[in-house]
Design a protein around this motif. Sequence first.
Motif, PDB file in Angstrom:
ATOM      1  N   GLY A  61      47.289  44.855  44.524  1.00 12.07           N
ATOM      2  CA  GLY A  61      46.997  44.877  43.095  1.00 12.07           C
ATOM      3  C   GLY A  61      45.535  44.554  42.818  1.00 12.07           C
ATOM      4  O   GLY A  61      44.921  43.750  43.527  1.00 12.07           O
ATOM      5  N   GLY A  62      44.960  45.185  41.804  1.00 15.57           N
ATOM      6  CA  GLY A  62      43.581  44.883  41.411  1.00 15.57           C
ATOM      7  C   GLY A  62      42.595  45.221  42.498  1.00 15.57           C
ATOM      8  O   GLY A  62      42.614  46.317  43.055  1.00 15.57           O
ATOM      9  N   ASP A  63      41.724  44.270  42.813  1.00 20.16           N
ATOM     10  CA  ASP A  63      40.785  44.407  43.923  1.00 20.16           C
ATOM     11  C   ASP A  63      41.285  43.559  45.088  1.00 20.16           C
ATOM     12  O   ASP A  63      41.724  42.426  44.881  1.00 20.16           O
ATOM     13  CB  ASP A  63      39.388  43.915  43.497  1.00 20.16           C
ATOM     14  CG  ASP A  63      38.383  44.087  44.619  1.00 20.16           C
ATOM     15  OD1 ASP A  63      37.708  45.132  44.655  1.00 20.16           O
ATOM     16  OD2 ASP A  63      38.296  43.205  45.495  1.00 20.16           O
ATOM     17  N   SER A  98      39.608  45.070  39.243  1.00 16.45           N
ATOM     18  CA  SER A  98      40.360  43.815  39.198  1.00 16.45           C
ATOM     19  C   SER A  98      40.928  43.544  37.815  1.00 16.45           C
ATOM     20  O   SER A  98      40.273  43.786  36.796  1.00 16.45           O
ATOM     21  CB  SER A  98      39.449  42.648  39.595  1.00 16.45           C
ATOM     22  OG  SER A  98      40.166  41.435  39.493  1.00 16.45           O
ATOM     23  N   SER A  99      42.125  42.993  37.784  1.00 19.60           N
ATOM     24  CA  SER A  99      42.726  42.600  36.508  1.00 19.60           C
ATOM     25  C   SER A  99      41.880  41.527  35.828  1.00 19.60           C
ATOM     26  O   SER A  99      41.915  41.391  34.610  1.00 19.60           O
ATOM     27  CB  SER A  99      44.141  42.068  36.732  1.00 19.60           C
ATOM     28  OG  SER A  99      44.111  40.856  37.462  1.00 19.60           O
ATOM     29  N   ALA A 103      48.635  43.617  31.654  1.00 19.97           N
ATOM     30  CA  ALA A 103      47.487  44.346  31.125  1.00 19.97           C
ATOM     31  C   ALA A 103      47.413  45.762  31.681  1.00 19.97           C
ATOM     32  O   ALA A 103      47.694  46.001  32.849  1.00 19.97           O
ATOM     33  CB  ALA A 103      46.198  43.600  31.472  1.00 19.97           C
ATOM     34  N   VAL A 147      39.721  39.983  45.360  1.00 18.09           N
ATOM     35  CA  VAL A 147      39.784  39.005  44.262  1.00 18.09           C
ATOM     36  C   VAL A 147      41.171  38.373  44.283  1.00 18.09           C
ATOM     37  O   VAL A 147      42.140  38.954  43.788  1.00 18.09           O
ATOM     38  CB  VAL A 147      39.505  39.665  42.891  1.00 18.09           C
ATOM     39  CG1 VAL A 147      39.594  38.630  41.768  1.00 18.09           C
ATOM     40  CG2 VAL A 147      38.130  40.324  42.881  1.00 18.09           C
ATOM     41  N   PHE A 148      41.271  37.227  44.907  1.00 16.80           N
ATOM     42  CA  PHE A 148      42.554  36.535  45.087  1.00 16.80           C
ATOM     43  C   PHE A 148      43.643  37.470  45.606  1.00 16.80           C
ATOM     44  O   PHE A 148      44.801  37.362  45.216  1.00 16.80           O
ATOM     45  CB  PHE A 148      43.007  35.850  43.795  1.00 16.80           C
ATOM     46  CG  PHE A 148      42.041  34.788  43.330  1.00 16.80           C
ATOM     47  CD1 PHE A 148      41.742  33.708  44.148  1.00 16.80           C
ATOM     48  CD2 PHE A 148      41.407  34.879  42.104  1.00 16.80           C
ATOM     49  CE1 PHE A 148      40.834  32.736  43.750  1.00 16.80           C
ATOM     50  CE2 PHE A 148      40.492  33.910  41.699  1.00 16.80           C
ATOM     51  CZ  PHE A 148      40.215  32.841  42.515  1.00 16.80           C
ATOM     52  N   PRO A 201      44.616  47.431  38.082  1.00 18.95           N
ATOM     53  CA  PRO A 201      45.427  46.468  37.333  1.00 18.95           C
ATOM     54  C   PRO A 201      46.829  46.951  36.951  1.00 18.95           C
ATOM     55  O   PRO A 201      47.649  46.156  36.515  1.00 18.95           O
ATOM     56  CB  PRO A 201      44.589  46.233  36.083  1.00 18.95           C
ATOM     57  CG  PRO A 201      43.817  47.507  35.912  1.00 18.95           C
ATOM     58  CD  PRO A 201      43.530  48.006  37.296  1.00 18.95           C
ATOM     59  N   MET A 205      46.852  33.950  37.961  1.00 19.59           N
ATOM     60  CA  MET A 205      48.002  33.253  38.540  1.00 19.59           C
ATOM     61  C   MET A 205      48.312  31.939  37.841  1.00 19.59           C
ATOM     62  O   MET A 205      48.795  31.003  38.459  1.00 19.59           O
ATOM     63  CB  MET A 205      47.765  32.985  40.034  1.00 19.59           C
ATOM     64  CG  MET A 205      47.720  34.252  40.864  1.00 19.59           C
ATOM     65  SD  MET A 205      47.497  33.923  42.617  1.00 19.59           S
ATOM     66  CE  MET A 205      45.732  33.708  42.715  1.00 19.59           C
ATOM     67  N   ALA A 229      50.276  37.510  34.252  1.00 21.21           N
ATOM     68  CA  ALA A 229      49.484  37.250  33.057  1.00 21.21           C
ATOM     69  C   ALA A 229      48.205  36.525  33.450  1.00 21.21           C
ATOM     70  O   ALA A 229      48.168  35.831  34.462  1.00 21.21           O
ATOM     71  CB  ALA A 229      50.279  36.402  32.081  1.00 21.21           C
TER      72      ALA A 229
HETATM   73  N1  SAH Z   1      43.757  41.093  43.411  1.00 20.68           N
HETATM   74  C1  SAH Z   1      44.291  41.015  42.064  1.00 20.68           C
HETATM   75  C2  SAH Z   1      44.712  39.602  41.682  1.00 20.68           C
HETATM   76  C3  SAH Z   1      45.820  39.043  42.544  1.00 20.68           C
HETATM   77  S1  SAH Z   1      46.360  37.450  42.013  1.00 20.68           S
HETATM   78  C4  SAH Z   1      43.259  41.571  41.075  1.00 20.68           C
HETATM   79  O1  SAH Z   1      42.094  41.763  41.428  1.00 20.68           O
HETATM   80  O2  SAH Z   1      43.635  41.860  39.939  1.00 20.68           O
HETATM   81  C5  SAH Z   1      47.684  37.873  40.916  1.00 20.68           C
HETATM   82  C6  SAH Z   1      47.317  37.521  39.497  1.00 20.68           C
HETATM   83  O3  SAH Z   1      46.500  38.533  38.932  1.00 20.68           O
HETATM   84  C7  SAH Z   1      48.496  37.432  38.572  1.00 20.68           C
HETATM   85  O4  SAH Z   1      49.139  36.177  38.645  1.00 20.68           O
HETATM   86  C8  SAH Z   1      47.821  37.608  37.224  1.00 20.68           C
HETATM   87  O5  SAH Z   1      47.174  36.432  36.818  1.00 20.68           O
HETATM   88  C9  SAH Z   1      46.750  38.612  37.552  1.00 20.68           C
HETATM   89  N2  SAH Z   1      47.157  39.988  37.236  1.00 20.68           N
HETATM   90  C10 SAH Z   1      47.287  41.016  38.079  1.00 20.68           C
HETATM   91  N3  SAH Z   1      47.639  42.147  37.429  1.00 20.68           N
HETATM   92  C11 SAH Z   1      47.704  41.822  36.121  1.00 20.68           C
HETATM   93  C12 SAH Z   1      47.982  42.548  34.913  1.00 20.68           C
HETATM   94  N4  SAH Z   1      48.282  43.846  34.927  1.00 20.68           N
HETATM   95  N5  SAH Z   1      47.956  41.867  33.746  1.00 20.68           N
HETATM   96  C13 SAH Z   1      47.655  40.563  33.699  1.00 20.68           C
HETATM   97  N6  SAH Z   1      47.393  39.824  34.794  1.00 20.68           N
HETATM   98  C14 SAH Z   1      47.394  40.441  35.976  1.00 20.68           C
END
Ligand code: SAH
Length: 254
Positions: A93-95, A123-124, A202, A98-99, A17, A173, A230
Amino acid sequence: LSRPVESGRVYIVGAGPGDPELLTLRGAAVLAAADVVFHDQLVSEEVLGLARPTAELVAAGHRAGQPKREQRAVTAAMADRVRRGLIVCRLKGGDPFVFGRGGEDLEALLAEGVPSEVVPGVSSALAGPAAAGVPVTHRGVARSVLIVTGHQQDPEGGLDWDRLRADTVIVLMGGTRLGAISRAMLAAGWAASTPAMLVSWATTSRQRQLQAPLGQIDERAHAACLAAPALLVVGAVVELADRFLGARESVGVS
Ligand code: SAH
């Protein structure tokens, strides 16, 4: 912890995240070994800092309007580097699943005959609420979690909120569409008083969060100027944040 990172394949890595310490050990090993890193915009500078100093860093997000074309170009570039014997990391970003369009990358690489390994990430969707003091499930409060995208794919808006139900709802998103999303949830039966929270950036030093009833979250978030990325969390678990955040140190909490 000594599985080798090899050339001849693409590693699709979840960057977590934001906080670099939330990268997996496998992800860090791949980053440390990669000759070239194709990263999307969400990946933090600190995580990119874990790449080798000599690694080639290529920004490869999905720009609005041209996702297919950009995907083809990135796939071709990655396949080219793999054929030259380089270790390639696709960092998301994240996983990645997951989107994160990780599945699309995988399909495209398979079609090119390029072997890949997926390295899951934090994932975030789960780490964001946790970093803000919100457990997405909690005994006696919530035993189901729904993760949806607030991104508007088509003019109709996509999500069938009448069909979607869970104790805790997490919307990724949704930043710029917070008004439309909260109105749609209210119209589908969520009470205006349902606890809600917007968490931005986050797990980073820029983390901010705003707690308000679902009926007011849009207005309050605008007033507070919470920036993307966010995520929105809706459900009774949000109320636990008052106690849980107070119980630990947290950075940049508003
Ligand atoms: N694959 C990513 C998500 C990608 S979609 C995951 O698993 O986290 C992108 C969305 O993820 C952003 O619009 C937001 O809603 C969320 N996001 C990703 N990083 C974030 C963070 N540090 N804080 C808050 N929201 C986050």
